[in-house]
Design a protein around this motif. Sequence first.
Motif, short mmCIF file in Angstrom:
data_model
loop_
_atom_site.label_atom_id
_atom_site.label_comp_id
_atom_site.label_asym_id
_atom_site.label_seq_id
_atom_site.Cartn_x
_atom_site.Cartn_y
_atom_site.Cartn_z
N LEU A 35 0.82 -1.21 0.00
CA LEU A 35 0.00 0.00 0.00
C LEU A 35 0.85 1.26 0.00
O LEU A 35 0.46 2.29 -0.57
CB LEU A 35 -0.94 0.00 1.21
N LYS A 36 2.03 1.19 0.62
CA LYS A 36 2.91 2.37 0.70
C LYS A 36 3.45 2.80 -0.65
O LYS A 36 3.94 3.92 -0.79
CB LYS A 36 4.08 2.09 1.65
N MET A 37 3.35 1.93 -1.67
CA MET A 37 3.85 2.34 -2.99
C MET A 37 2.94 3.40 -3.63
O MET A 37 3.34 4.06 -4.58
CB MET A 37 4.01 1.14 -3.92
N ILE A 38 1.73 3.58 -3.09
CA ILE A 38 0.80 4.56 -3.62
C ILE A 38 0.99 5.88 -2.89
O ILE A 38 0.86 5.95 -1.66
CB ILE A 38 -0.67 4.08 -3.45
N ASP A 39 1.31 6.94 -3.64
CA ASP A 39 1.47 8.27 -3.06
C ASP A 39 0.14 8.76 -2.50
O ASP A 39 -0.89 8.68 -3.17
CB ASP A 39 1.97 9.27 -4.11
N LYS A 40 0.16 9.27 -1.28
CA LYS A 40 -1.07 9.72 -0.62
C LYS A 40 -1.81 10.77 -1.45
O LYS A 40 -3.04 10.79 -1.46
CB LYS A 40 -0.75 10.27 0.77
N GLU A 41 -1.08 11.63 -2.14
CA GLU A 41 -1.75 12.68 -2.92
C GLU A 41 -2.46 12.12 -4.16
O GLU A 41 -3.28 12.81 -4.76
CB GLU A 41 -0.78 13.81 -3.32
N ASP A 42 -2.18 10.88 -4.52
CA ASP A 42 -2.84 10.24 -5.66
C ASP A 42 -4.14 9.53 -5.27
O ASP A 42 -4.96 9.22 -6.12
CB ASP A 42 -1.91 9.21 -6.32
N VAL A 43 -4.32 9.27 -3.99
CA VAL A 43 -5.45 8.44 -3.53
C VAL A 43 -6.78 9.14 -3.78
O VAL A 43 -6.96 10.32 -3.47
CB VAL A 43 -5.29 8.10 -2.03
N TYR A 44 -7.72 8.37 -4.34
CA TYR A 44 -9.11 8.81 -4.49
C TYR A 44 -9.77 8.50 -3.15
O TYR A 44 -10.15 7.36 -2.89
CB TYR A 44 -9.78 8.07 -5.65
N ASP A 45 -9.87 9.50 -2.31
CA ASP A 45 -10.22 9.28 -0.91
C ASP A 45 -11.68 9.60 -0.62
O ASP A 45 -11.98 10.35 0.29
CB ASP A 45 -9.30 10.11 -0.03
N GLU A 46 -12.58 9.02 -1.39
CA GLU A 46 -14.01 9.13 -1.12
C GLU A 46 -14.43 7.95 -0.27
O GLU A 46 -13.76 6.92 -0.23
CB GLU A 46 -14.80 9.15 -2.44
N ASP A 47 -15.56 8.08 0.41
CA ASP A 47 -16.04 7.02 1.30
C ASP A 47 -16.23 5.73 0.51
O ASP A 47 -16.89 5.70 -0.52
CB ASP A 47 -17.36 7.45 1.94
N GLY A 48 -15.62 4.64 1.00
CA GLY A 48 -15.71 3.34 0.34
C GLY A 48 -14.62 3.10 -0.68
O GLY A 48 -14.57 2.06 -1.31
#
Length: 179
Positions: A35-48
């Motif tokens: 999971l750490k390979m994904i940059d936090k600023e790239d995450v689609y952080d909607e519910d679910g």
Amino acid sequence: MKKFTILNENKKKEFKYEYGCVMMYFDIPDWKNILKMIDKEDVYDEDGFGYEKDSHITLLFGLLQGIEDEEIKNMLSGIPKPFIELNEVNIFGGTEYDVVKFDITNQMLNDINSNLKTLPNTQTHPEYNPHMTICYVKPGRGVKYIQKLDKTIIIKPTKIIYSKPDKNGNKTEIDLKIW
């Protein structure tokens, strides 16, 4: 399609499941590092959405109401426990988000999916593409994560869960001893 209603910020969320699904779960020791390979600023952080907390492969989504636990168990009994190879990260590109995932090539998973499709279901995706979601990212950002792994990861399932299509989100764990 999974539907949900948020009651309010101070109360627990209430989920209503229109369709059921059968998912195969895995215990991957390095999952947090994956999971750490994904940059936090790239995450689609909607519910679910966002990071996938539990490593799993969906065997079939779209099961209709009225299917008994025993029917699912009977479909899975006698099938050898599959070894799954993870060797490539790929994406499903989309307009709302990209899905960063491990591609899975395993005929047994396709066979299980075909068997489960004999139960009452509805399908929005006509072709089964076994995969293990890593993370949902903002559209267009998934492409940077596409890669072949240096070393293949071989995993075996730890449990199978049948999530029922009901307002309570009832789930049944399928005993792996049937294998």
